[in-house]
Write an enzyme that holds these catalytic residues in place. Structure first.
Site, PDB file in Angstrom:
ATOM      1  N   HIS A 140      11.189   3.416 -12.196  1.00 41.22           N
ATOM      2  CA  HIS A 140      10.793   2.980 -10.849  1.00 41.22           C
ATOM      3  C   HIS A 140      10.685   1.445 -10.801  1.00 41.22           C
ATOM      4  CE1 HIS A 140       8.158   3.357  -7.096  1.00 41.22           C
ATOM      5  NE2 HIS A 140       7.952   2.107  -7.483  1.00 41.22           N
ATOM      6  N   GLU A 141      10.030   0.871 -11.801  1.00 45.98           N
ATOM      7  CA  GLU A 141       9.832  -0.589 -11.828  1.00 45.98           C
ATOM      8  C   GLU A 141      11.150  -1.315 -12.088  1.00 45.98           C
ATOM      9  OE1 GLU A 141       7.120  -1.502 -10.649  1.00 45.98           O
ATOM     10  OE2 GLU A 141       6.175   0.447 -10.865  1.00 45.98           O
ATOM     11  N   HIS A 175      13.033  -1.947  -8.989  1.00 48.07           N
ATOM     12  CA  HIS A 175      12.535  -3.084  -8.203  1.00 48.07           C
ATOM     13  C   HIS A 175      13.274  -4.374  -8.566  1.00 48.07           C
ATOM     14  CE1 HIS A 175       9.229  -1.712  -5.715  1.00 48.07           C
ATOM     15  NE2 HIS A 175       8.665  -1.065  -6.717  1.00 48.07           N
ATOM     16  N   GLY A 178       2.022   0.674 -11.864  1.00 46.78           N
ATOM     17  CA  GLY A 178       3.162  -0.177 -12.218  1.00 46.78           C
ATOM     18  C   GLY A 178       3.392  -1.229 -11.148  1.00 46.78           C
ATOM     19  N   CYS A 228       4.485   3.868  -4.167  1.00 45.40           N
ATOM     20  CA  CYS A 228       4.772   2.475  -4.480  1.00 45.40           C
ATOM     21  C   CYS A 228       3.766   1.597  -3.746  1.00 45.40           C
ATOM     22  CB  CYS A 228       6.189   2.149  -4.012  1.00 45.40           C
ATOM     23  SG  CYS A 228       6.692   0.465  -4.359  1.00 45.40           S
ATOM     24  N   LEU A 229       3.213   0.597  -4.435  1.00 40.53           N
ATOM     25  CA  LEU A 229       2.223  -0.280  -3.796  1.00 40.53           C
ATOM     26  C   LEU A 229       2.824  -1.043  -2.612  1.00 40.53           C
ATOM     27  CD1 LEU A 229       0.377  -1.732  -6.915  1.00 40.53           C
ATOM     28  CD2 LEU A 229      -0.515  -0.065  -5.268  1.00 40.53           C
ATOM     29  N   GLN A 248       7.460  -7.658  -6.196  1.00 41.66           N
ATOM     30  CA  GLN A 248       6.334  -7.188  -5.380  1.00 41.66           C
ATOM     31  C   GLN A 248       5.242  -8.238  -5.201  1.00 41.66           C
ATOM     32  OE1 GLN A 248       6.052  -3.359  -7.787  1.00 41.66           O
ATOM     33  NE2 GLN A 248       5.513  -2.634  -5.741  1.00 41.66           N
TER      34      GLN A 248
HETATM   35 CO    CO Z   1       7.158   0.373  -6.560  1.00 38.11          CO
END
Ligand code: CO
Length: 180
Positions: A139-140, A143, A44, A97-98, A49
């Site tokens: 989660h997204e 963000h 995701g 998370c990236l 991000q």
């Molecule tokens: Co994340």
């Protein structure tokens, strides 16, 4: 185009994103999010991000379905997503998370949500989500509000993680210079 993934410590991850309108290049945003996500082998990725403070994110469960055939492949872009309702059944799941590399922690979230979003053609879609897709969506979605999964973990664990988080913060300063 693959964009650099913004790391924890960068202020852009803490900002709230703006709605996407007809003026925005929706196809371009979607393409950047998908190619960056695939390149990073994540599941995701949200606008902030990649330094894009716009309400859009993508989900692609391929890395999971490759490891576990019981997980169906799910690949979709969500424009102006909303969570309409959540059930009362909170479940724990290990998230990563990236933007916060190499940190994985259990996070409690509702197991089922009802959502509304626009698809690529700007049609309104309403959907019920459970399992891994409901988890990634939440989660997204966070963000887009400047919220990170580490905000939701046990405070003692958060304290233990702080040296690791500080290291990522230092890296994030470096990447800002490198990518201008
Ligand atoms: Co994340």
């Amino acid at each position: 185009m693959v964009a650099p993934v913004i790391l924890y410590g960068s202020p852009v991850l803490r900002k709230s994103s703006a709605d996407i309108t007809g003026e925005d290049n929706i196809t371009g945003i979607s393409e950047t999010l998908f190619s960056t996500l695939k390149n990073a082998k994540g599941i995701g990725l949200a606008g902030p991000q990649v330094s894009l403070l716009k309400r859009a994110f993508v989900i692609d469960t391929s890395p999971l379905s490759e490891d576990d055939i019981t997980i169906e492949k799910y690949e979709k872009v969500f424009i102006n997503p909303m969570i309409l309702e959540r059930n009362n059944d909170d479940v724990m799941f290990r998230e990563g998370c990236l933007s916060i590399p190499d940190i994985f922690e259990e996070v409690k979230r509702p197991s089922k949500i009802w959502v509304r979003y626009n698809d690529l053609s700007f049609n309104i879609v309403e959907e019920e989500m459970t399992g891994i897709v409901a988890r990634i969506f939440q989660h997204e979605y966070d963000h887009l509000e400047g919220i990170l999964f580490i905000d939701k973990i046990n405070p003692v664990k958060r304290k233990i993680l702080s040296p690791k988080l500080n290291k990522i913060k230092i890296l994030s300063r470096g990447s800002v210079n490198y990518y201008g």
